[in-house]
Write an enzyme that holds these catalytic residues in place. Structure first.
Site, mmCIF file in Angstrom:
data_model
loop_
_atom_site.group_PDB
_atom_site.id
_atom_site.type_symbol
_atom_site.label_atom_id
_atom_site.label_comp_id
_atom_site.label_asym_id
_atom_site.label_seq_id
_atom_site.Cartn_x
_atom_site.Cartn_y
_atom_site.Cartn_z
ATOM 1 C CG HIS A 89 -27.827 -7.356 20.093
ATOM 2 N ND1 HIS A 89 -27.028 -8.281 19.441
ATOM 3 C CD2 HIS A 89 -28.838 -8.067 20.651
ATOM 4 C CE1 HIS A 89 -27.543 -9.485 19.590
ATOM 5 N NE2 HIS A 89 -28.634 -9.385 20.323
ATOM 6 C CB SER B 111 -28.693 -12.227 21.591
ATOM 7 O OG SER B 111 -29.600 -12.130 20.532
ATOM 8 C CG ASP C 16 -24.148 -7.370 17.804
ATOM 9 O OD1 ASP C 16 -24.032 -6.829 18.924
ATOM 10 O OD2 ASP C 16 -25.107 -8.102 17.486
#
Length: 271
Positions: free
Chosen positions: A75, A218, A123
């Site tokens: 992502h 992230s 992911d």
């Protein structure tokens, strides 16, 4: 075949990865609300940066898994952005001697990743650097766990990154670390926790309402120490709660790296 075997050895941790020059301070520091990490204790941590209005800006974290490959979250990546990877840095504004900023030559996102359904998993992505980096005390490769490894409940790990210090808060200039306890899958997938949003291909850690990852973390690593003292990257920061970065019973959710060892080896061998 020889190339594949060498790559397998590398990601399995056979080439002296996972032992930073400087010892990690084992305390209850946190990313949200944050405690600064000691410089060079997480030498595989990278800053994935995007070019915006002529300046490089931190976008996500990542882990150096070979001298020309970085592991991050799917992502974090877009085909419409220009990226570079900053390695060996503690301060983003003043990376200093021993750091390196390297251009990107290839992005490989897991073929089953769906940006419209983060809870489906997958992911995970690999970034190939335009040129290999020289390893040093500031820049080292991460060890990855053996395929299929499942961490037990309350196993101590650390999340690291330059993410927000609190929900909707400021971004730090220096690397932070946060001590998190693993939440087992049965608990994390229960109705009062994450429910069906969490899959067995993920790792949950935190959920105490105090310590967590946050926006900007992230793609970065969940670092967990093996019994032999070696640090291994067991997770990739994937998602958290829209209610807040450190919301109770909504632990940080990570892509479970041990579920993707074969995929990682395959991508690196083919490219």
């Amino acid at each position: 075949m020889i190339r594949t075997l060498l790559l397998s050895a590398l990601v399995a941790g056979a080439l002296s990865c996972g032992y930073p020059t400087y010892e990690v301070e084992d305390d209850v520091s946190r990313v949200v609300g944050g405690q600064e990490a000691t410089p060079n204790t997480w030498p595989w941590q990278v800053s994935l940066q995007v070019l915006s209005s002529g300046r490089w800006r931190h976008n996500c974290g990542g882990s150096l898994v070979a001298n020309n490959w970085v592991l991050t979250a799917a992502h974090c990546l877009s085909n419409y952005q220009t990226y570079r990877v900053l390695l060996g840095a503690h301060s983003l504004s003043n990376p200093g001697a021993g750091s390196a900023a390297v251009q990107v030559s290839k992005l490989v996102v897991h073929q089953r990743w769906n940006s419209q359904n983060v809870g489906n998993g997958y992911d995970i992505a690999l970034i190939k650097l335009a040129s290999p980096v020289t390893l040093s005390k500031n820049i080292q490769t991460a060890c990855l766990p053996p395929a299929g490894t499942i961490l037990p409940r309350n196993y101590v790990c650390y999340v690291t990154g330059w993410g927000l210090l609190q929900t909707n808060g400021n971004s730090p200039d220096t690397l932070r670390q946060g001590r998190l306890l693993v939440v087992d899958y049965a608990t994390c997938s229960s109705a009062s926790w994450w429910g069906s949003s969490v899959k067995s291909s993920m790792v949950c850690a935190g959920g105490d309402g105090v310590t967590s990852s946050c926006n900007g973390d992230s793609g970065g690593p969940l670092n967990c120490r093996a019994s032999n003292g070696q640090w291994q990257v067991h997770g990739i920061v994937s998602f958290g709660s829209s209610l807040g970065c450190n919301y109770p019973r909504k632990p940080s959710v990570f892509t479970r790296v041990s579920n993707y060892i074969d995929w990682i080896n395959s991508v690196m061998a083919r490219n």
